[in-house]
Each structure stands twice: as structure tokens, then as C-alpha cells.
Design a protein around this motif. Structure first.
Motif, PDB file in Angstrom:
ATOM      1  N   GLN A  12       0.832  -1.210   0.000  1.00 12.77           N
ATOM      2  CA  GLN A  12       0.000   0.000   0.000  1.00 12.77           C
ATOM      3  C   GLN A  12       0.861   1.252   0.000  1.00 12.77           C
ATOM      4  OE1 GLN A  12      -2.416   0.201   3.539  1.00 12.77           O
ATOM      5  NE2 GLN A  12      -3.471   2.069   2.929  1.00 12.77           N
ATOM      6  N   VAL A  13       1.885   1.265   0.832  1.00  9.29           N
ATOM      7  CA  VAL A  13       2.788   2.413   0.926  1.00  9.29           C
ATOM      8  C   VAL A  13       3.508   2.640  -0.402  1.00  9.29           C
ATOM      9  CG1 VAL A  13       4.923   3.250   1.989  1.00  9.29           C
ATOM     10  CG2 VAL A  13       3.168   2.193   3.406  1.00  9.29           C
ATOM     11  N   ILE A  14       4.077   1.586  -0.955  1.00  6.62           N
ATOM     12  CA  ILE A  14       4.882   1.714  -2.166  1.00  6.62           C
ATOM     13  C   ILE A  14       4.029   2.193  -3.341  1.00  6.62           C
ATOM     14  CG2 ILE A  14       6.284   0.420  -3.831  1.00  6.62           C
ATOM     15  CD1 ILE A  14       7.102  -1.386  -1.385  1.00  6.62           C
ATOM     16  N   GLU A  15       2.827   1.657  -3.448  1.00  5.23           N
ATOM     17  CA  GLU A  15       1.934   2.109  -4.522  1.00  5.23           C
ATOM     18  C   GLU A  15       1.515   3.560  -4.310  1.00  5.23           C
ATOM     19  OE1 GLU A  15      -1.246  -0.708  -4.646  1.00  5.23           O
ATOM     20  OE2 GLU A  15      -0.003  -2.281  -5.573  1.00  5.23           O
ATOM     21  N   LYS A  16       1.272   3.941  -3.062  1.00  6.23           N
ATOM     22  CA  LYS A  16       0.913   5.336  -2.762  1.00  6.23           C
ATOM     23  C   LYS A  16       2.052   6.280  -3.135  1.00  6.23           C
ATOM     24  CE  LYS A  16      -1.247   8.806  -0.671  1.00  6.23           C
ATOM     25  NZ  LYS A  16      -2.490   9.417  -1.220  1.00  6.23           N
ATOM     26  N   TYR A  17       3.280   5.931  -2.772  1.00  9.12           N
ATOM     27  CA  TYR A  17       4.435   6.766  -3.088  1.00  9.12           C
ATOM     28  C   TYR A  17       4.552   6.986  -4.585  1.00  9.12           C
ATOM     29  CZ  TYR A  17       9.207   8.302  -3.823  1.00  9.12           C
ATOM     30  OH  TYR A  17      10.304   9.021  -4.244  1.00  9.12           O
ATOM     31  N   HIS A  18       4.362   5.952  -5.365  1.00  7.57           N
ATOM     32  CA  HIS A  18       4.621   6.026  -6.800  1.00  7.57           C
ATOM     33  C   HIS A  18       3.505   6.722  -7.586  1.00  7.57           C
ATOM     34  CE1 HIS A  18       7.812   3.098  -5.826  1.00  7.57           C
ATOM     35  NE2 HIS A  18       8.412   3.680  -6.851  1.00  7.57           N
ATOM     36  N   ILE A  19       2.448   7.121  -6.919  1.00  8.38           N
ATOM     37  CA  ILE A  19       1.437   7.945  -7.603  1.00  8.38           C
ATOM     38  C   ILE A  19       2.053   9.281  -8.008  1.00  8.38           C
ATOM     39  CG2 ILE A  19      -0.732   9.211  -7.333  1.00  8.38           C
ATOM     40  CD1 ILE A  19      -1.665   6.931  -5.484  1.00  8.38           C
ATOM     41  N   ILE A  20       2.767   9.906  -7.079  1.00  7.26           N
ATOM     42  CA  ILE A  20       3.466  11.172  -7.349  1.00  7.26           C
ATOM     43  C   ILE A  20       4.922  10.898  -7.713  1.00  7.26           C
ATOM     44  CG2 ILE A  20       4.171  13.397  -6.379  1.00  7.26           C
ATOM     45  CD1 ILE A  20       1.677  13.324  -4.634  1.00  7.26           C
ATOM     46  N   ASN A  21       5.515   9.924  -7.023  1.00  5.44           N
ATOM     47  CA  ASN A  21       6.860   9.428  -7.353  1.00  5.44           C
ATOM     48  C   ASN A  21       7.934  10.508  -7.258  1.00  5.44           C
ATOM     49  OD1 ASN A  21       8.677   7.423  -7.997  1.00  5.44           O
ATOM     50  ND2 ASN A  21       8.408   7.630 -10.211  1.00  5.44           N
ATOM     51  N   HIS A  39       0.121   1.858  12.042  1.00  2.55           N
ATOM     52  CA  HIS A  39       0.696   3.202  11.953  1.00  2.55           C
ATOM     53  C   HIS A  39       2.220   3.124  11.840  1.00  2.55           C
ATOM     54  CE1 HIS A  39       0.835   7.556  12.923  1.00  2.55           C
ATOM     55  NE2 HIS A  39       1.914   7.253  13.613  1.00  2.55           N
ATOM     56  N   LEU A  40       2.838   2.288  12.663  1.00  3.85           N
ATOM     57  CA  LEU A  40       4.298   2.163  12.661  1.00  3.85           C
ATOM     58  C   LEU A  40       4.802   1.492  11.385  1.00  3.85           C
ATOM     59  CD1 LEU A  40       4.868   1.044  16.371  1.00  3.85           C
ATOM     60  CD2 LEU A  40       5.290   3.307  15.397  1.00  3.85           C
ATOM     61  N   LEU A  41       4.109   0.453  10.937  1.00  7.75           N
ATOM     62  CA  LEU A  41       4.523  -0.240   9.719  1.00  7.75           C
ATOM     63  C   LEU A  41       4.427   0.673   8.504  1.00  7.75           C
ATOM     64  CD1 LEU A  41       2.784  -3.698  10.273  1.00  7.75           C
ATOM     65  CD2 LEU A  41       5.244  -3.237  10.398  1.00  7.75           C
ATOM     66  N   TYR A  42       3.369   1.465   8.441  1.00  8.55           N
ATOM     67  CA  TYR A  42       3.188   2.381   7.308  1.00  8.55           C
ATOM     68  C   TYR A  42       4.302   3.421   7.286  1.00  8.55           C
ATOM     69  CZ  TYR A  42       0.534   5.051   3.828  1.00  8.55           C
ATOM     70  OH  TYR A  42       0.123   5.687   2.678  1.00  8.55           O
ATOM     71  N   ARG A  43       4.576   3.995   8.436  1.00  3.77           N
ATOM     72  CA  ARG A  43       5.631   5.009   8.537  1.00  3.77           C
ATOM     73  C   ARG A  43       6.996   4.404   8.209  1.00  3.77           C
ATOM     74  NH1 ARG A  43       7.670   9.736   7.547  1.00  3.77           N
ATOM     75  NH2 ARG A  43       9.116  10.523   9.112  1.00  3.77           N
ATOM     76  N   LYS A  44       7.250   3.201   8.708  1.00  6.16           N
ATOM     77  CA  LYS A  44       8.528   2.538   8.468  1.00  6.16           C
ATOM     78  C   LYS A  44       8.766   2.340   6.973  1.00  6.16           C
ATOM     79  CE  LYS A  44      12.183  -0.071   9.187  1.00  6.16           C
ATOM     80  NZ  LYS A  44      12.553  -0.175   7.760  1.00  6.16           N
ATOM     81  N   CYS A  45       7.766   1.816   6.273  1.00  3.02           N
ATOM     82  CA  CYS A  45       7.952   1.552   4.848  1.00  3.02           C
ATOM     83  C   CYS A  45       8.038   2.844   4.044  1.00  3.02           C
ATOM     84  CB  CYS A  45       6.826   0.664   4.328  1.00  3.02           C
ATOM     85  SG  CYS A  45       7.114   0.038   2.662  1.00  3.02           S
ATOM     86  N   TRP A  46       7.364   3.897   4.493  1.00  2.41           N
ATOM     87  CA  TRP A  46       7.481   5.181   3.790  1.00  2.41           C
ATOM     88  C   TRP A  46       8.917   5.695   3.872  1.00  2.41           C
ATOM     89  CZ3 TRP A  46       3.930   7.606   0.720  1.00  2.41           C
ATOM     90  CH2 TRP A  46       4.289   8.884   0.257  1.00  2.41           C
TER      91      TRP A  46
END
Length: 201
Positions: A12-21, A39-46
């Protein structure tokens, strides 16, 4: 299993990042602190995803030296954030399992759960970008085939690592393993421990 949730969040994080990239985009956590581990896992992967792209940028042979130095500082800060997030995740597990009494003969693992999760997050990025290369329309057939072979290995590795992490968490919960977390004692950011920084005081 815990890693099923983690892997979904990482994707989810990686796909979200690559929208704007772009490394400069604002961060917004999809999970509130009431859902602490998500919350922690999402922040960590971001953090890992942004740093992945920092590492791409700084390898540009034509990069301006001033920009490279600025980016090196950003990578250093990102590394510290990454380490901090690992420690937050381990703190979550320490709290979760605080009432578990280890069995006689319980053993310690070579790494804490969160450092395994750290590797799982990085692996998600490797899989995403290797899949891009394996399906890149402007690449040669040979390139795509070689990258597909690497992708297959990475996918197998994710299954093995996920299984190992879930097994470790199960062993901790059953008392067959116990957690012992050592804080990362990074010396190069500390003004008292890094002789170069100390000399500037």
C-alpha cells in the motif's frame, strides 16, 4: 499471520508513493496512532521507500556536488529515522508480550522481530522495482527474462522471511523464545562520540 498484514501495508505504501513518485512529496499516514502497529509499519515503509529513491538520485554521475552533500545529509537523517522506527516497532512487541514468562530453556533469536520486519520492508521495495524491470516495455527480452528470474527469487525469499518472522513471534508468544532488544548505539551522529563533530564544538 502478522506478516500478511505487514506485506499488505508495505505494498500500500509503495503504490501510494509512486502515484506522485518524488522524494519531496508530503507524508500522510493512512493509519492513526490508535491502530499503532499499522501506523508504525506504514511510517517505516514510507521512510524506506523515500530512502530507496534518495539512493537512486545520489548515484547520478552528473549530480551537482552541493546537491550531493545535501542529499547525503538527508540519507543520514533517513537512516536515523529508520533505526528509530525499528526500535518503536520492537517496543510495541515488548509491550505486547510483557506478561509472557519464557519457558525454562527458552532461547534468544539472532535478531529482534522488528529487524526482521525491516528486512521485509526493504524486500517489498526490491520486489516492486524488480517487477518494473521484468515488465519494462522498452527493455530487451533478455533483460526482462533476467529480471524475472531475480523476481522469482525475491518472491521466494519473501515467503521464507515472512514464515521466519511469524514463527519467531509465535515462539515468543508461547515462551519458547524471548525478546531482548539492544538500542542501536550509532556513534557518528553523536557530538560527544564522533571526534570530528566533537572538535567543532
Amino acid at each position: 499471520m502478522f506478516t500478511s498484514k505487514a506485506n499488505k501495508i508495505f505494498q500500500q505504501v509503495i503504490e501510494k508513493y509512486h502515484i506522485i513518485n518524488t522524494v519531496d512529496q508530503p507524508f500522510e499516514n493512512a493509519y492513526g496512532e490508535s491502530n499503532l502497529i499499522e501506523h508504525l509499519l506504514y511510517r517505516k515503509c514510507w521512510i524506506d521507500t523515500v530512502q530507496w529513491h534518495y539512493e537512486d538520485i545520489i548515484r547520478d554521475p552528473e549530480i551537482n556536488p552541493v546537491a550531493a552533500l545535501k542529499l547525503k545529509r538527508q540519507i543520514d537523517a533517513s537512516n536515523q529515522d529508520r533505526t528509530d522506527m525499528v526500535e518503536y516497532i520492537d517496543s510495541y512487541f515488548l509491550e505486547k508480550y510483557k506478561d509472557i514468562t519464557p519457558k525454562d530453556g527458552a532461547t534468544i533469536n539472532t535478531e529482534s522481530p522488528a529487524w526482521g520486519i525491516d528486512r521485509l520492508s526493504i524486500l517489498a521495495l526490491k520486489i516492486y522495482h524488480m517487477n518494473e524491470e521484468a515488465t519494462r516495455a522498452d527493455a530487451s527480452d533478455e533483460h526482462r527474462a533476467a529480471c524475472q528470474k531475480k523476481l522469482n527469487v525475491l518472491l521466494e525469499q519473501r515467503v521464507d522471511l515472512s514464515t521466519a518472522i511469524d514463527t519467531l513471534l509465535g515462539d515468543i508468544e508461547s515462551g519458547d523464545k524471548y525478546m531482548k532488544v539492544y538500542k542501536q548505539m550509532k556513534m557518528y551522529n553523536d557530538e560527544e562520540l564522533n571526534p570530528v563533530l566533537r572538535s567543532q564544538k
